[in-house]
Design a protein around this motif. Structure first.
Motif, short mmCIF file in Angstrom:
data_model
loop_
_atom_site.label_atom_id
_atom_site.label_comp_id
_atom_site.label_asym_id
_atom_site.label_seq_id
_atom_site.Cartn_x
_atom_site.Cartn_y
_atom_site.Cartn_z
N LYS A 283 -7.51 18.69 -5.06
CA LYS A 283 -8.40 18.16 -6.08
C LYS A 283 -8.17 16.66 -6.27
CE LYS A 283 -8.76 22.50 -8.68
NZ LYS A 283 -8.01 23.30 -7.68
N ASP A 284 -9.16 16.04 -6.86
CA ASP A 284 -9.10 14.61 -7.11
C ASP A 284 -8.08 14.29 -8.21
OD1 ASP A 284 -9.83 11.91 -6.88
OD2 ASP A 284 -11.30 12.09 -8.49
N SER A 285 -7.44 13.16 -8.09
CA SER A 285 -6.56 12.62 -9.12
C SER A 285 -6.67 11.10 -9.08
CB SER A 285 -5.10 13.03 -8.90
OG SER A 285 -4.93 14.41 -9.08
N PHE B 15 0.83 -1.20 0.00
CA PHE B 15 0.00 0.00 0.00
C PHE B 15 0.87 1.25 0.00
CE2 PHE B 15 0.71 -1.36 4.33
CZ PHE B 15 0.89 -0.21 5.07
N THR B 16 0.25 2.37 -0.37
CA THR B 16 0.94 3.65 -0.47
C THR B 16 0.18 4.69 0.34
OG1 THR B 16 1.75 3.14 -2.69
CG2 THR B 16 1.72 5.46 -2.06
N ILE B 17 0.93 5.54 1.03
CA ILE B 17 0.35 6.70 1.71
C ILE B 17 0.64 7.93 0.85
CG2 ILE B 17 0.33 8.13 3.78
CD1 ILE B 17 -0.74 5.32 4.26
N TRP B 18 -0.42 8.63 0.46
CA TRP B 18 -0.33 9.86 -0.31
C TRP B 18 -0.73 11.02 0.59
CZ3 TRP B 18 1.02 9.84 -5.59
CH2 TRP B 18 1.08 8.58 -6.19
N GLY B 19 -0.13 12.19 0.39
CA GLY B 19 -0.45 13.35 1.20
C GLY B 19 -0.55 14.62 0.39
N SER B 20 -1.30 15.57 0.93
CA SER B 20 -1.40 16.88 0.30
C SER B 20 -1.51 17.95 1.37
CB SER B 20 -2.64 16.95 -0.61
OG SER B 20 -2.79 18.24 -1.16
N ASN B 21 -0.89 19.09 1.12
CA ASN B 21 -0.98 20.22 2.03
C ASN B 21 -1.76 21.37 1.40
OD1 ASN B 21 -0.33 20.91 4.69
ND2 ASN B 21 1.37 22.21 4.06
N ALA B 22 -2.43 21.08 0.27
CA ALA B 22 -3.25 22.09 -0.38
C ALA B 22 -4.47 22.39 0.49
CB ALA B 22 -3.69 21.61 -1.76
N ALA B 23 -5.03 23.59 0.33
CA ALA B 23 -6.19 23.98 1.13
C ALA B 23 -7.39 23.09 0.83
CB ALA B 23 -6.52 25.45 0.87
N SER B 24 -7.60 22.80 -0.45
CA SER B 24 -8.70 21.93 -0.87
C SER B 24 -8.20 21.08 -2.03
CB SER B 24 -9.93 22.75 -1.29
OG SER B 24 -10.42 23.54 -0.24
N VAL C 289 1.18 13.48 -8.15
CA VAL C 289 0.04 13.32 -9.05
C VAL C 289 -0.99 14.38 -8.69
CG1 VAL C 289 -1.78 11.77 -9.86
CG2 VAL C 289 0.46 10.84 -9.23
N GLY C 290 -1.06 15.44 -9.47
CA GLY C 290 -1.94 16.54 -9.14
C GLY C 290 -1.52 17.19 -7.83
N ASP C 291 -2.46 17.26 -6.87
CA ASP C 291 -2.17 17.85 -5.56
C ASP C 291 -1.60 16.84 -4.58
OD1 ASP C 291 -3.10 20.37 -6.29
OD2 ASP C 291 -5.16 19.95 -5.67
N TRP C 292 -1.33 15.60 -5.02
CA TRP C 292 -0.99 14.52 -4.10
C TRP C 292 0.45 14.03 -4.33
CZ3 TRP C 292 -4.40 13.77 -0.34
CH2 TRP C 292 -5.69 14.27 -0.55
N THR C 293 1.15 13.78 -3.22
CA THR C 293 2.54 13.31 -3.24
C THR C 293 2.63 11.95 -2.57
OG1 THR C 293 3.39 15.57 -3.13
CG2 THR C 293 4.91 13.80 -2.54
#
Length: 394
Positions: free
Chosen positions: A305-307, A294-303, A319-323
């Motif tokens: 977006k889906d990817s 499994f993979t843990i993805w994270g984002s620090n954006a305010a909102s 990938v988009g807003d996700w790392t």
């Protein structure tokens, strides 16, 4: 009719030939890291049972290695350092009679525990220290971490990590942020011990993320929920399988994804995952929809977006807003049994939860996505009982 008689425990020699066997000849030595292979020619006799090698691996510590008459090589190992060592070889007959000794000298190369120690480094980590080292020969070693104990005024053993992995990278936690002297040394299965790497380290601050601040952050590509096992079950504190966790509906393909808000921005340090344990006669541990990769993805954006997340990517992939902040593989049953044949101790391991580190290079996150890339059953659904995250607020 058949009859039995009492076995009084006496053992008779398997041969009555008490003559002294001949000695080995044509001895050749191949040295390797921590040991040596000694090849020879056996005497021409049907009465030979084995060849015995007797030697000291360090001062006051002797070993004996035997090789049957089916072999022409004896392996001597466990030497404490690169040096000359005397080895005495005997042939032993089926009547347990030794030959005259044949003495040889071996010169093993640097033992693995010493070369591993030379690559060892220790550094500050969240709540403790991180230890890294290289073990290219994949030898069984122990990595022993020590720390100064104010109550005893001594360096005391804090953790003993045994492994034969080619890359050693693990953390010892449970400390406050006060500066402290730490040490690490390497030992092997022969009782050899390296010198100690010592360093003053200030552990980094970490805290358990407050699950009362977690909330669902539903995205279109999140996998459909199944059986009423809704996402908030992932942070309800219930880990033993007696209640529901997060469960996707069958009929989908990896990755099986869920997304949630952790309430604040955190520099994550680690997490604990509780997979679904056995439930009576139902064997879920190391099977069913439990994550294996499994993979843990994270984002620090305010909102954010889906990817559409990939089922496979390297750490740091954006990938988009996700790392991608970490790829993980759940351990095999500690007993060594096949997953489907795991035992009660293996199930206890699942019940206790498994700790995984987040790389120190990972960026801060406010939102998390979990992508299950492969389950133990390779099926079309996934489930997790509970997740706990640790880190430092930003």
């Amino acid at each position: 009719m058949y009859a039995c008689k009492t076995d009084n425990g006496d053992r008779e020699p398997i041969s009555t030939d008490k003559s002294k066997p001949g000695v080995i000849t044509n001895v050749k030595i191949t040295n390797y890291e921590g040991g040596a292979y000694i090849t020879y020619t056996l005497p021409n006799s049907d009465n030979i049972l084995y060849v015995s090698a007797q030697y000291n691996i360090r001062d006051g510590v002797s070993r004996q290695t035997k090789s049957s008459y089916y072999s022409d090589t004896v392996n001597v190992e466990g030497f404490a350092k690169e040096a000359d060592y005397d080895v005495t070889l005997y042939t032993v007959s089926r009547a347990n009679v030794q030959s005259d000794p044949v003495k040889v000298t071996v010169h093993p190369k640097t033992p693995p525990y010493i070369s591993i120690k030379a690559t060892t480094a220790i550094s500050a980590d969240f709540g403790g220290v991180n230890v890294v080292a290289l073990n290219p020969l994949k030898k069984e070693v122990g990595v022993i971490v020590t720390a100064f104990d104010k109550s005893t005024g001594q360096m005391e053993i804090q953790d003993q990590h045994y492994t034969k992995s080619d890359t050693i990278n693990y953390s010892v936690r449970g400390y406050n942020t006060d500066p402290r002297n730490f040490g690490v040394y390497i030992t092997d299965r022969f009782g050899n011990i390296s010198d100690t790497l010592k360093q003053a380290i200030t552990p980094l601050f970490e805290e358990l993320l407050d699950k009362s601040k977690f909330s669902v952050y539903q995205l279109p590509t999140d996998t459909e929920i199944g059986y009423g096992w809704v996402l908030p079950n992932l942070w309800d504190g219930k880990t033993d399988g007696s209640s529901a966790g997060w469960h996707t509906n069958p009929g989908h393909v990896p990755p099986f994804v869920c997304t949630f808000n952790v309430g604040l921005s955190y520099k994550l340090s680690r997490f604990i995952i509780w997979e679904r344990p056995d439930d009576g006669s139902n064997l879920y541990a190391f099977g069913h929809g439990n994550p294996r990769k499994f993979t843990i993805w994270g984002s620090n954006a305010a909102s954010p977006k889906d990817s559409q997340l990939p089922a496979s990517s390297i750490v740091g992939t954006v990938v988009g807003d996700w790392t991608n902040i970490g790829n993980y593989t759940y351990p095999d049953p500690p007993s060594g049994l096949p997953p489907a044949a795991h035992n009660s101790a293996d199930n206890a391991f699942v019940l206790a939860g498994v700790n995984f580190n987040i790389p120190l290079t990972a960026p801060p996150v406010h939102f998390i996505r979990v992508g299950v890339n492969q389950t133990w059953s390779n099926g079309n659904f996934a489930h997790i009982m509970e997740l706990s995250f640790y880190g430092k607020p930003q």
